[in-house]
Motif scaffolding. Sequence first.
Motif, mmCIF file in Angstrom:
data_model
loop_
_atom_site.group_PDB
_atom_site.id
_atom_site.type_symbol
_atom_site.label_atom_id
_atom_site.label_comp_id
_atom_site.label_asym_id
_atom_site.label_seq_id
_atom_site.Cartn_x
_atom_site.Cartn_y
_atom_site.Cartn_z
ATOM 1 N N THR A 93 -22.682 6.914 -12.351
ATOM 2 C CA THR A 93 -22.773 5.753 -11.458
ATOM 3 C C THR A 93 -21.486 4.938 -11.390
ATOM 4 O OG1 THR A 93 -23.686 4.378 -13.234
ATOM 5 C CG2 THR A 93 -25.255 5.552 -11.816
ATOM 6 N N ASP A 94 -20.525 5.195 -12.277
ATOM 7 C CA ASP A 94 -19.232 4.533 -12.174
ATOM 8 C C ASP A 94 -18.199 5.312 -12.978
ATOM 9 O OD1 ASP A 94 -19.714 3.877 -14.804
ATOM 10 O OD2 ASP A 94 -20.029 1.751 -14.437
ATOM 11 N N TYR A 95 -16.926 4.910 -12.861
ATOM 12 C CA TYR A 95 -15.824 5.633 -13.485
ATOM 13 C C TYR A 95 -14.899 4.633 -14.156
ATOM 14 C CZ TYR A 95 -17.539 9.523 -10.713
ATOM 15 O OH TYR A 95 -18.343 10.498 -10.169
ATOM 16 N N ALA A 96 -14.458 4.964 -15.357
ATOM 17 C CA ALA A 96 -13.643 4.028 -16.129
ATOM 18 C C ALA A 96 -12.241 3.891 -15.553
ATOM 19 C CB ALA A 96 -13.569 4.474 -17.592
ATOM 20 N N THR A 97 -11.635 5.009 -15.138
ATOM 21 C CA THR A 97 -10.252 5.006 -14.661
ATOM 22 C C THR A 97 -10.129 5.947 -13.470
ATOM 23 O OG1 THR A 97 -9.506 6.868 -15.997
ATOM 24 C CG2 THR A 97 -9.482 4.689 -17.044
ATOM 25 N N PHE A 98 -8.967 5.896 -12.806
ATOM 26 C CA PHE A 98 -8.716 6.854 -11.731
ATOM 27 C C PHE A 98 -8.663 8.280 -12.272
ATOM 28 C CE2 PHE A 98 -7.333 3.602 -8.565
ATOM 29 C CZ PHE A 98 -8.029 4.121 -7.477
ATOM 30 N N ASN A 99 -8.198 8.453 -13.495
ATOM 31 C CA ASN A 99 -8.196 9.783 -14.088
ATOM 32 C C ASN A 99 -9.612 10.323 -14.247
ATOM 33 O OD1 ASN A 99 -5.421 10.028 -14.277
ATOM 34 N ND2 ASN A 99 -5.317 9.213 -16.361
ATOM 35 N N ASP A 100 -10.536 9.444 -14.616
ATOM 36 C CA ASP A 100 -11.931 9.863 -14.729
ATOM 37 C C ASP A 100 -12.514 10.197 -13.360
ATOM 38 O OD1 ASP A 100 -12.111 9.501 -17.545
ATOM 39 O OD2 ASP A 100 -12.271 7.344 -17.228
ATOM 40 N N LEU A 101 -12.075 9.471 -12.347
ATOM 41 C CA LEU A 101 -12.563 9.683 -10.980
ATOM 42 C C LEU A 101 -11.981 10.949 -10.357
ATOM 43 C CD1 LEU A 101 -14.210 8.386 -8.590
ATOM 44 C CD2 LEU A 101 -12.096 7.194 -7.965
ATOM 45 N N ALA A 102 -10.882 11.450 -10.933
ATOM 46 C CA ALA A 102 -10.119 12.527 -10.294
ATOM 47 C C ALA A 102 -10.951 13.780 -10.049
ATOM 48 C CB ALA A 102 -8.893 12.868 -11.133
ATOM 49 N N ARG A 103 -11.783 14.155 -11.031
ATOM 50 C CA ARG A 103 -12.569 15.377 -10.850
ATOM 51 C C ARG A 103 -13.546 15.215 -9.694
ATOM 52 N NH1 ARG A 103 -17.611 17.384 -14.182
ATOM 53 N NH2 ARG A 103 -17.988 19.364 -13.120
ATOM 54 N N ASP A 111 -22.556 1.381 -1.396
ATOM 55 C CA ASP A 111 -22.613 2.162 -2.640
ATOM 56 C C ASP A 111 -23.323 1.385 -3.743
ATOM 57 O OD1 ASP A 111 -21.322 4.365 -1.538
ATOM 58 O OD2 ASP A 111 -19.327 3.632 -2.071
ATOM 59 N N LEU A 112 -23.100 0.075 -3.781
ATOM 60 C CA LEU A 112 -23.824 -0.742 -4.758
ATOM 61 C C LEU A 112 -25.326 -0.630 -4.558
ATOM 62 C CD1 LEU A 112 -21.754 -4.055 -4.970
ATOM 63 C CD2 LEU A 112 -22.456 -2.649 -6.925
ATOM 64 N N ASP A 113 -25.756 -0.613 -3.300
ATOM 65 C CA ASP A 113 -27.182 -0.488 -3.012
ATOM 66 C C ASP A 113 -27.742 0.825 -3.556
ATOM 67 O OD1 ASP A 113 -27.009 -2.894 -1.697
ATOM 68 O OD2 ASP A 113 -26.953 -2.027 0.317
ATOM 69 N N ARG A 114 -26.895 1.840 -3.665
ATOM 70 C CA ARG A 114 -27.322 3.137 -4.220
ATOM 71 C C ARG A 114 -27.107 3.199 -5.729
ATOM 72 N NH1 ARG A 114 -24.253 5.087 0.566
ATOM 73 N NH2 ARG A 114 -25.782 5.700 2.165
ATOM 74 N N GLY A 115 -26.649 2.094 -6.311
ATOM 75 C CA GLY A 115 -26.447 2.048 -7.752
ATOM 76 C C GLY A 115 -25.125 2.616 -8.217
ATOM 77 N N ARG A 116 -24.149 2.754 -7.297
ATOM 78 C CA ARG A 116 -22.880 3.371 -7.655
ATOM 79 C C ARG A 116 -21.711 2.443 -7.392
ATOM 80 N NH1 ARG A 116 -24.156 8.146 -3.808
ATOM 81 N NH2 ARG A 116 -26.064 8.990 -4.728
ATOM 82 N N VAL A 117 -20.666 2.564 -8.222
ATOM 83 C CA VAL A 117 -19.379 1.905 -7.995
ATOM 84 C C VAL A 117 -18.306 2.966 -8.202
ATOM 85 C CG1 VAL A 117 -17.766 0.118 -8.715
ATOM 86 C CG2 VAL A 117 -20.229 -0.349 -8.764
ATOM 87 N N TYR A 118 -17.595 3.289 -7.145
ATOM 88 C CA TYR A 118 -16.560 4.310 -7.243
ATOM 89 C C TYR A 118 -15.189 3.730 -7.586
ATOM 90 C CZ TYR A 118 -19.868 7.571 -5.090
ATOM 91 O OH TYR A 118 -20.959 8.360 -4.828
ATOM 92 N N LEU A 119 -15.001 2.439 -7.403
ATOM 93 C CA LEU A 119 -13.714 1.835 -7.728
ATOM 94 C C LEU A 119 -13.616 1.744 -9.254
ATOM 95 C CD1 LEU A 119 -13.762 -1.013 -5.053
ATOM 96 C CD2 LEU A 119 -12.906 1.335 -4.843
ATOM 97 N N PRO A 120 -12.553 2.293 -9.845
ATOM 98 C CA PRO A 120 -12.482 2.385 -11.310
ATOM 99 C C PRO A 120 -12.585 1.031 -12.007
ATOM 100 C CG PRO A 120 -10.836 3.799 -10.304
ATOM 101 C CD PRO A 120 -11.411 2.968 -9.198
ATOM 102 N N ARG A 121 -13.290 1.025 -13.138
ATOM 103 C CA ARG A 121 -13.545 -0.209 -13.863
ATOM 104 C C ARG A 121 -12.264 -0.884 -14.319
ATOM 105 N NH1 ARG A 121 -17.508 2.880 -16.568
ATOM 106 N NH2 ARG A 121 -16.282 2.852 -18.485
ATOM 107 N N ASP A 122 -11.285 -0.098 -14.787
ATOM 108 C CA ASP A 122 -10.080 -0.738 -15.315
ATOM 109 C C ASP A 122 -9.256 -1.381 -14.198
ATOM 110 O OD1 ASP A 122 -9.211 1.678 -14.184
ATOM 111 O OD2 ASP A 122 -7.652 1.985 -15.694
ATOM 112 N N GLU A 123 -9.260 -0.780 -13.009
ATOM 113 C CA GLU A 123 -8.541 -1.367 -11.877
ATOM 114 C C GLU A 123 -9.184 -2.695 -11.470
ATOM 115 O OE1 GLU A 123 -5.820 -0.051 -10.324
ATOM 116 O OE2 GLU A 123 -5.743 1.755 -11.576
ATOM 117 N N LEU A 124 -10.512 -2.751 -11.484
ATOM 118 C CA LEU A 124 -11.219 -3.982 -11.152
ATOM 119 C C LEU A 124 -11.057 -5.028 -12.259
ATOM 120 C CD1 LEU A 124 -14.551 -2.467 -9.744
ATOM 121 C CD2 LEU A 124 -12.647 -3.394 -8.425
#
Length: 322
Positions: free
Chosen positions: A137-147, A196-209
């Motif tokens: 439902t979310d990603y810590a960093t852009f590296n985590d999001l990369a896959r 995306d929030l309504d679907r329970g997801r955040v794609y913007l990386p946590r560390d960037e936010l």
Amino acid sequence: MVSSELDAAGIDDPALRDAYARCRALNAAHGRTYFLATRLLAPSQRPAIHALYGFARMADDVVDDPDADASPAAVAARLEEVRARMRRGLAGTDPRELVADGEPVVAALADTVSRHGIEHRHLEDFMDSMAMDLTITDYATFNDLARYVHGSAAVIGLQVLPVLGTVGPREEAAPYAADLGVAFQVTNFLRDVGEDLDRGRVYLPRDELAAFGVDRELLAHGRATGRTDPRVRRALAHLVARTRAVYRRAERGIPLLHPVSRPCVRTAHVLYGGILDEIVAADYAVLERRVAVGSGRRAAVALPQLARAVGARWRRPGPAAA
């Protein structure tokens, strides 16, 4: 118009023609900017792009628009069923048999993959990313999001590249095609934060936010109240700037494409990048509404590229014809 495109692509079988027409209708109904850009391709190229879009849409809908009473396990099973149907098509099942079994989109996909030599692993990677949406439902960093972004976006660029054609070795253009897919996807993430929030997801990386004091709770508060916190605006401004850099990198690949394909890709590049302009113009108020590029701007961008596309077709045949 549909018939002329299918004739140009050499698609003669009536069942397959119906299958491709189904994919074209999906693209026209759901992918406005994408469909507009596709109209700038040579007619012989369009059915393949519609088929690739149609399958991606079919799989994406399983994840993003499940039945209201469907359990996570049921959705996962449906997605694996789509993968199995895809593999059946890619294994060489007669497309006419697939159509007879109620699989027009898979039939068109399998025919396109065979005609253009698209690597099966790109389809498998795409399905892997769709499956990730069911558990992550979310990603810590852009590296985590990369896959995830590789499978959901970069491989889309790699799938369409054989259809677009290149003026040199395909592997030289491949990194830029992947970059453009990523740019489009991250643009979607920025535009669709609220949905995306309504679907329970955040794609913007946590560390960037977090660097701007933003977390999921602050985003959810903005979605609920219809007000965008200044910290959210600053975070989004940073991410917009980062995404523009990906567009600039991807733009270097356009001259590597077949001349007939360049107006289409350039239009998609400008129009999707224009969504970032609309986000900025809305003062980053994307939590409460969905921004879009207006029809006037779409026409202003597409019409000059249409003239270039027609000129390129007169000078050189499209990749399929060549």
